[in-house]
Design a protein around this motif. Sequence first.
Motif, short mmCIF file in Angstrom:
data_model
loop_
_atom_site.label_atom_id
_atom_site.label_comp_id
_atom_site.label_asym_id
_atom_site.label_seq_id
_atom_site.Cartn_x
_atom_site.Cartn_y
_atom_site.Cartn_z
N GLU A 1 0.56 -1.49 -0.28
CA GLU A 1 0.03 -0.03 0.08
C GLU A 1 1.02 1.22 0.35
O GLU A 1 0.24 2.48 -0.26
CB GLU A 1 -1.07 0.24 1.07
CG GLU A 1 -1.95 1.18 1.19
CD GLU A 1 -2.66 0.86 2.67
OE1 GLU A 1 -3.92 1.46 2.56
OE2 GLU A 1 -2.94 0.20 3.06
N HIS A 2 1.57 1.06 0.82
CA HIS A 2 2.73 2.48 1.14
C HIS A 2 3.57 2.43 -0.50
O HIS A 2 3.62 3.73 -1.04
CB HIS A 2 4.04 2.27 2.15
CG HIS A 2 3.22 2.43 3.43
ND1 HIS A 2 2.49 3.58 3.45
CD2 HIS A 2 3.32 1.37 4.73
CE1 HIS A 2 2.42 3.22 4.69
NE2 HIS A 2 2.81 2.20 5.30
N LEU A 3 3.83 1.56 -1.54
CA LEU A 3 4.43 2.02 -2.41
C LEU A 3 3.61 2.23 -3.16
O LEU A 3 3.70 3.10 -4.25
CB LEU A 3 5.30 0.69 -2.74
CG LEU A 3 6.13 -0.07 -1.64
CD1 LEU A 3 6.58 -1.93 -2.31
CD2 LEU A 3 7.84 0.47 -1.71
N THR A 4 2.26 1.26 -3.46
CA THR A 4 1.54 1.99 -3.93
C THR A 4 0.90 3.25 -4.21
O THR A 4 0.74 4.22 -5.22
CB THR A 4 -0.32 1.17 -4.28
OG1 THR A 4 0.49 -0.37 -4.95
CG2 THR A 4 -0.79 1.17 -5.85
N LYS A 5 1.24 4.54 -3.00
CA LYS A 5 0.33 5.04 -2.62
C LYS A 5 1.57 6.11 -2.94
O LYS A 5 1.33 7.53 -3.87
CB LYS A 5 -0.11 5.14 -1.59
CG LYS A 5 -0.37 6.61 -1.01
CD LYS A 5 -0.03 6.51 0.72
CE LYS A 5 -1.35 7.93 1.11
NZ LYS A 5 -1.03 8.17 2.61
N ALA A 6 3.16 5.98 -2.65
CA ALA A 6 4.33 6.89 -3.52
C ALA A 6 4.10 6.60 -4.91
O ALA A 6 4.49 7.80 -5.62
CB ALA A 6 5.21 6.17 -2.79
N LYS A 7 3.68 5.83 -5.63
CA LYS A 7 3.94 5.68 -6.54
C LYS A 7 2.64 6.99 -7.18
O LYS A 7 2.73 7.47 -8.38
CB LYS A 7 3.62 4.61 -7.28
CG LYS A 7 3.85 4.58 -9.37
CD LYS A 7 4.20 2.72 -9.70
CE LYS A 7 3.93 2.98 -10.86
NZ LYS A 7 3.83 1.71 -11.21
#
Length: 430
Positions: free
Chosen positions: A301-307
């Motif tokens: 979720e954090h990686l997707t959110k940053a992207k």
Amino acid sequence: MFSFRVAGPSEYLAITGSGIKEIKIAKKAWVLPGQVCICFDISPDSYRFQVQAISSDNVTFVLPAVLTIGPRTDDVESLVKYARLISSQDKNSDKEHVKEIVKGVIEGETRLVASTMTLGKIFHEPKMFNKAVLEHVQKELHSFGLHIYNANIRQLVDEHGVGFISNAGLKMQQETANQAKVEVAEETMKGDMGVKTREGHMTQYAAKVDTETKIYQKQRQGELSKEEAKVTMEVKLYENAREAEVAKANAELAMKKAEWERQTKMEQVEAAKAVQLRDAELQIEVERRNAAREMEMLKAEHLTKAKVEYETKMQQAQWELYSKQNAATASLYEQVQAADGSRATAEAALFTSQKEAEGELYSMQKEAKALEDLAKGQSVYLKSLMEKFDGDYNKVRNYMMIEEGVYEEIAQINADMMKSLKPDISIMKL
């Protein structure tokens, strides 16, 4: 005149003259003008000699010998030496010439060796004497290219009137005969003594066997009586022991039944407790796996959110740039339509607006670049971790969970869950 010469199976050609340094040995060859060619026989001959010699103790004797001597066919140097030996002789007398040379060598070397040994040593050690003679003769014949193929040195013969060798032979024959008579007498004596000894041993053994048989019979009768009494006692003891064993077995059976019942009850209690403990362990494992799954989800979720945030900001910056460019274009158009005469002023205002828009666009691009660099840095960081841990995703995940303090949170969650479970665990002392 040119001529082609061929030697026979037991012959060689010796060629000298023009174009040849010394002597050329061949089986066949062209003979040129200015060259001389002779054909010589290499087959060995047998020479019979009776050499008269004197030992170191001044005793004369005769040494009969038959030697087979001829040139060496496997050595070119020996053939050259032999060719030189017979080159000065005609074909009919070359064998006699060689025979005279060989005879002289044999006589000279035999006398030389005999002068260093006594006749007794020569007679009793003929092999050593013959070996020494042949070695000395072969050493001299080598200079003529000759080789001893076979040697048959016979027994020494007395010179007329000496009689040493014949007397020594008779002495050795008599000694051998006397030794044989002594050995026969010794064997006969051993046989007689053996027969008498064997008869005495047989008599003694027969008496011993009779005595031992009588003693054994008496002992056997006493042992039978003792054995009967012993068997009777053992039967009674066995019956009493069997009764005691039966009683003991009954008591042990009762004790074992009680022990088995107690162990059965204890195992039932332990099985129930083990089931409870296993349920608690499985529940803890479920919670641990749920926590790990949630951690993976949070990470994704954090990686997707940053992207998404990076892409959103990029699109927003592009939209703002597009809007400002459109606004600037519209303002420029209005100013051109409103005041054609103030073209220079409008151009200045347009230039100012463009610079401001470019400044804002530059700021937006910088922010977008920062987000892109942040995402790339995270990607490079994850790639370096994967390379560091040899592409093992589980190791990378565990490392990041340790860095983020996830395991501490999971441990705290498990501890709180264990407190909320409050398992009833009792320990039974056996």
